[in-house]
Design an enzyme around this catalytic site. Structure first.
Site, short mmCIF file in Angstrom:
data_model
loop_
_atom_site.label_atom_id
_atom_site.label_comp_id
_atom_site.label_asym_id
_atom_site.label_seq_id
_atom_site.Cartn_x
_atom_site.Cartn_y
_atom_site.Cartn_z
N SER A 1 99.21 -38.54 -91.38
CA SER A 1 99.39 -38.62 -92.83
C SER A 1 99.65 -37.22 -93.40
O SER A 1 100.61 -36.58 -93.01
CB SER A 1 98.17 -39.29 -93.47
OG SER A 1 98.43 -39.62 -94.82
N ASP B 1 104.76 -49.18 -93.40
CA ASP B 1 103.83 -48.28 -94.10
C ASP B 1 104.13 -48.33 -95.59
O ASP B 1 105.17 -47.85 -96.04
CB ASP B 1 104.00 -46.86 -93.55
CG ASP B 1 102.88 -45.93 -93.97
OD1 ASP B 1 102.31 -46.14 -95.06
OD2 ASP B 1 102.58 -44.97 -93.23
N HIS C 1 100.02 -47.97 -92.78
CA HIS C 1 99.66 -46.57 -92.61
C HIS C 1 98.58 -46.36 -91.54
O HIS C 1 98.49 -45.30 -90.93
CB HIS C 1 99.20 -46.00 -93.95
CG HIS C 1 99.17 -44.50 -94.00
ND1 HIS C 1 100.27 -43.72 -93.71
CD2 HIS C 1 98.18 -43.62 -94.31
CE1 HIS C 1 99.96 -42.44 -93.83
NE2 HIS C 1 98.70 -42.36 -94.18
#
EC number: 3.4.14.5
Length: 912
Positions: free
Chosen positions: A751, A828, A861
């Site tokens: 991330s 995502d 994610h």
């Protein structure tokens, strides 16, 4: 000032964690010891499910070269070519002798280097934690064990619940045996006293109930304040990270029977429901409209009627759920039950982003005949940086008059430049509203009077002018009612403020007073405070980063800012968390590390009743530690550009200063985050250090939390610049250490950490870091959501150069690295796959090919869909082993070389 009435003296208020540790000087490490648990864990399990995470299994390392003792030596695992033709015996002898001389000279040079006073940057205050004491005799942890939760401590949640008559110390317990009831409320003190007159209140006898032949199995439950009715959720389905939908029911405690929340629409899915403080009504949102169900009637009252695809009432849209409230509710009851405050969100102008699903059908609908081969697309209203934001305003519903209204505030932000980040009801129809401008660097606090339908701004703070920084959205302000008998003449509230460069607690009284009493002067930064408020004794409890930023300790302070006292033992370097009962007379204390975690319910120091009960000791984990060998953890600081930055170095078992170890840097690095902490944690980094034998280094660089706002705010407008410099400088410090192989240094993150990994190897250009791994990375901040991005970068229209600099775009520098890996989930909804695809396109355009890529179909994610979580970590581990084994070292002259010297080198196992 004298202590408040009923407060214990300072001498009596001693730390509650005495004797929880003991020291062994022989290893300079901490060893945990405590008494046996005395409570059945079943009755304390989390009211809405267990907190124990599970994950996928490990894959093997494969059939690789092994050392003589049968173990694969990764501490010095250079690339070893396979195969080679036989060489004549005499040539072998001669060349072997020559190579022996060369190796002897190299060894002598190494010894001179090792003991010749080689300099490295200075470190200070080094702390060594080693939680296992098996030495070389213990087992090695496996990736399988890390991923499947074998090494996860058992943690339990206590749901404190206020008593109908103001009782403190009541617990809501779920999952007890049938004889004791499935859902019940119990007084904490009476648990250990079988003769107590305070008997448990059984709310639900069984774990399910039937309504018109339909079996209802609760997934979440919310008792009414009077404990006569239970609001039940069943058939829960996840929406986004925090939101969900399901079927809601009302369960009557006396008759042990249930009914639909809306009898006329029992099968329709509801997004949110919550109790009136009077226990006589439930407000809920369905199809983005709000409704009210009064228990006195089966009829449902419509509060709003025009909600729909672009208009939300009482629930947040995607960006407010993700970046502002971290939850599924923007509905607030007044304490007297007369009014409901809620947000109206209009995202008509917000552009859509399509999330495609190639394998699954998240909408649950079967494709039409002939359309089965097409991917399903879910469109999200997602405001990227610089794009139109949702228009959000605060509205009110008068329950008695059945009327919706709003209140204008003079001097407030324009609709397109406003984020409403917190709503707190006070007394007598007043409500405290916190809002910021779009870039989150100007704060307004307003007080609205719903009785007179007027409002005014009572606080204005220009954070950008103060220190160049921003204000984070939070929902931690706490209303403090007036109590003249205890010295509180007016209503007030406790809030987090910036004081002397750190986040501190402040008490504002009356509510329209802009000048507070700062409660935590001279302390490190507070963490999500206040944690608890004892109105009876005039105390505020808070969690603070302790003597070192990687610690967490609990303190109390009087409302006037005097007598700050520790609740936990601050002489130990520890990490604590806590939840307080509604009256703060009791606390659920969690010791999270560095040793094996434990949990206790305790009476707070000011409570006249002394109570302590152990909930969890993690004996299974303690026993496991005695059988395994883990890495050692070294906590220290490094100085970069005048900033003292926390560092955690994980060293392999049996660490040898004379060896040359590969180094993996692991980071997250997002603004205000913290990765270097004292929590007990056996994770992927532990596996890399304890099993693969590499060193793992984590640096909380500039921009991260709990090292002061000066270090945090310097990154504003230029994300990735100072943070990557800190990682590069740290890598240079480690590269200069005698036990580090400077040719084998890598970095990885997920991330924001993925962005940082790419930005670091881009800025470094292969000079220090040779490899990098980025999972779900942001590659251009123009692609990320507006509320998060603009808080740290301003808008792209205002700061185009900053966005250009922050983007991962220098492909020439990336080509100078040996190799890097990018992994991303195609579904995502947070960091869109657009980031990785446009980045790879830049690499293709510029003929860069020293990278690998792995996409995970339909994973969001977190990357979990269809075994993806197992694959992402096993791929990461295998790729790292290949990298440190030299699999991708560049060959500048790829022509075949059959010289005798090369064949001799192959024979003795060297690479030329």
């Amino acid at each position: 000032m004298a202590a408040e009435k009923g407060e214990s003296s300072d001498e009596e208020r001693k730390p509650l964690t005495r004797d929880s540790m003991e020291y062994r000087d022989s290893s300079n490490s901490l060893h945990y010891s405590s008494s046996a648990a005395s409570l059945s864990l079943a009755v304390i399990d989390r009211i809405n499910g267990s907190t124990h995470d599970t994950g996928p299994n490990e894959i093997g390392r494969g059939d690789r070269d092994y050392s003589d003792d049968g173990e694969y030596d990764l501490e010095e695992a250079d690339y070893i070519p396979s195969g080679g033709k036989p060489v004549q015996k005499k040539v072998k002898i001669v060349l072997g002798f020559l190579l022996f001389l060369c190796l002897s000279g190299w060894s002598l040079s190494f010894v001179l280097f090792l003991f010749g006073g080689h300099e490295s940057s200075k470190t200070s205050n080094v702390y060594d934690d080693n939680i296992s004491d098996t030495g070389s005799q213990g087992n090695k942890i496996t990736l399988d064990e890390v991923l499947d939760g074998t090494w996860s401590p058992a943690f339990h949640d206590i749901s404190w619940i206020p008593g109908p008559n103001g009782e403190d110390g009541l617990l809501l317990e779920r999952g007890a045996s049938i004889s004791n009831g499935y859902l019940r409320v119990e007084d904490i003190v009476s648990r250990k006293d079988p003769k107590s007159s305070k008997k448990p209140i059984v709310l639900m006898q069984k774990a399910y109930f039937n309504v018109s032949g339909e079996a209802v199995f609760p997934s979440r439950v919310w008792p009414s304040p009077d404990l006569k009715t239970v609001l039940v959720l069943s058939n829960e389905e996840k929406n986004w990270r925090h939101s969900f939908t399901g079927k809601y029911w009302l369960f009557d405690v006396e008759s042990q029977t249930g009914q639909p929340l809306d009898p006329a629409a029992k099968d329709q899915r509801v997004q949110l429901a919550s109790w009136s403080p009077r226990s006589d009504a439930v407000v809920f949102t369905r199809d983005n409209n709000m409704f009210l169900r009064k228990l006195s009637s089966n009829e449902v009252m419509k509060i709003t009627t025009n909600g729909g695809v672009n208009l939300f009432y009482g629930v947040p849209d995607w960006v407010y759920e993700e970046e502002v409230y971290s939850g599924n509710s923007v509905t607030w009851w007044a304490d007297d039950g007369e009014y409901i405050a809620f947000l109206r969100t209009n995202e008509s102008s917000v552009p859509e982003y399509p999330v495609q699903y190639f394998v699954s059908l998240p909408n649950g609908e079967i494709s039409k005949p002939g359309e089965e081969s097409y991917p399903e697309t879910r469109k999200i209203k997602y405001p990227k940086a610089g794009a139109p934001n949702p228009i959000v305003d605060l509205q009110f519903f008068d329950v008695g008059k059945d009327e919706v209204f709003s209140v204008d505030i003079k001097g407030d932000f324009a609709d397109s430049n406003r984020l409403i980040t917190e709503v707190v009801w006070a007394s007598n129809g007043k409500v405290i509203v916190r809002s910021t401008n779009r870039e989150s660097d100007v704060l307004h606090v307003a007080v609205i009077d719903v009785l007179s339908r007027t409002g005014k701004i009572v606080r204005k703070e220009d954070i950008n002018a103060l220190d160049g920084g921003w204000v984070e959205p939070s929902q931690t302000a706490r209303f403090i009612p007036a109590d003249p008998d205890n010295g509180r003449l007016n209503d007030g509230y406790i809030d987090t403020v910036i004081y002397e460069g750190r986040d501190q607690l402040a008490y504002y009284t009356p509510v329209d007073n802009p000048n507070p009493i700062v409660l935590t002067k001279g302390h490190s930064e507070v963490v999500q405070a206040p944690s608890g408020v004892d109105l009876k004794r005039g105390l505020v409890y808070f969690v603070v980063a302790g003597n070192e930023p990687w610690e967490r300790h609990i303190y109390s302070v009087n409302f006037d800012g005097t007598s700050i006292q520790p609740v936990t033992n601050v002489s130990e370097s520890s990490y604590y968390d806590v939840s307080f009962s509604n009256g703060a007379g009791y606390a659920f204390l969690k010791y999270a590390g560095p040793q094996v975690p434990w949990q206790k319910v305790i009476s707070t120091p000011a409570n006249e009743v002394t109570f302590e009960e152990t909930i969890e000791e993690n004996n299974r984990l303690s026993e496991r530690l005695r059988q395994y060998t883990l890495e050692s953890k070294i906590y220290q600081y490094i100085d970069i550009d005048g900033f003292s930055l926390p560092v955690l170095e994980r060293r392999p078992p049996n660490f040898n200063q004379t060896k040359k170890y590969p180094v993996l840097f692991y980071l997250y690095g997002g603004p205000g985050s913290q990765t270097v902490n004292k929590k007990f944690n056996v994770d992927f980094q532990s596996y890399v250090a304890a099993n693969l034998g590499y060193i793992v280094v984590t640096v909380d660089g500039r921009g991260t939390g709990f090292i002061g706002r000066k270090a945090r705010c310097v990154i504003r407008g230029n994300l990735g610049h100072f943070e990557s410099r800190d990682q590069i400088q740290a890598a240079k410090i480690w590269a200069a250490k005698p036990y580090v192989d400077e040719s084998r240094i890598s970095i990885w993150g997920w991330s924001y950490g993925g962005f940082m990994a790419l930005k670091t190897i881009e800025q470094d250009g292969g000079r220090t870091f040779k490899y990098g791994i980025a999972v779900a990375p942001v590659t251009d901040w123009r692609y990320y959501d507006s509320i998060y991005t603009e808080r740290y970068m301003h808008t792209p229209q205002r700061n185009p150069g900053g966005y250009d600099n922050a983007a991962i775009s220098n492909t020439t520098a990336l080509a100078n690295n040996i190799r890097f890996l990018v992994m991303h989930g195609t579904a995502d909804d947070n960091v869109h796959i657009q980031n990785s695809l446009t980045f790879i396109d830049k690499l293709d355009v510029n003929n860069v090919h020293n990278y690998d890529v792995h996409f995970f179909p339909d994973s969001d994610h977190s990357i979990y869909f269809h075994n993806a979580h197992k694959i992402v970590y096993s791929r990461l581990a295998d790729w790292l082993v290949n990298a440190f084994n030299g699999e991708w070292l560049k060959t500048y002259n790829p022509a075949p070389n059959d010289s005798i010297f090369r064949r001799a080198a192959i024979w003795v196992g060297l690479s030329i």
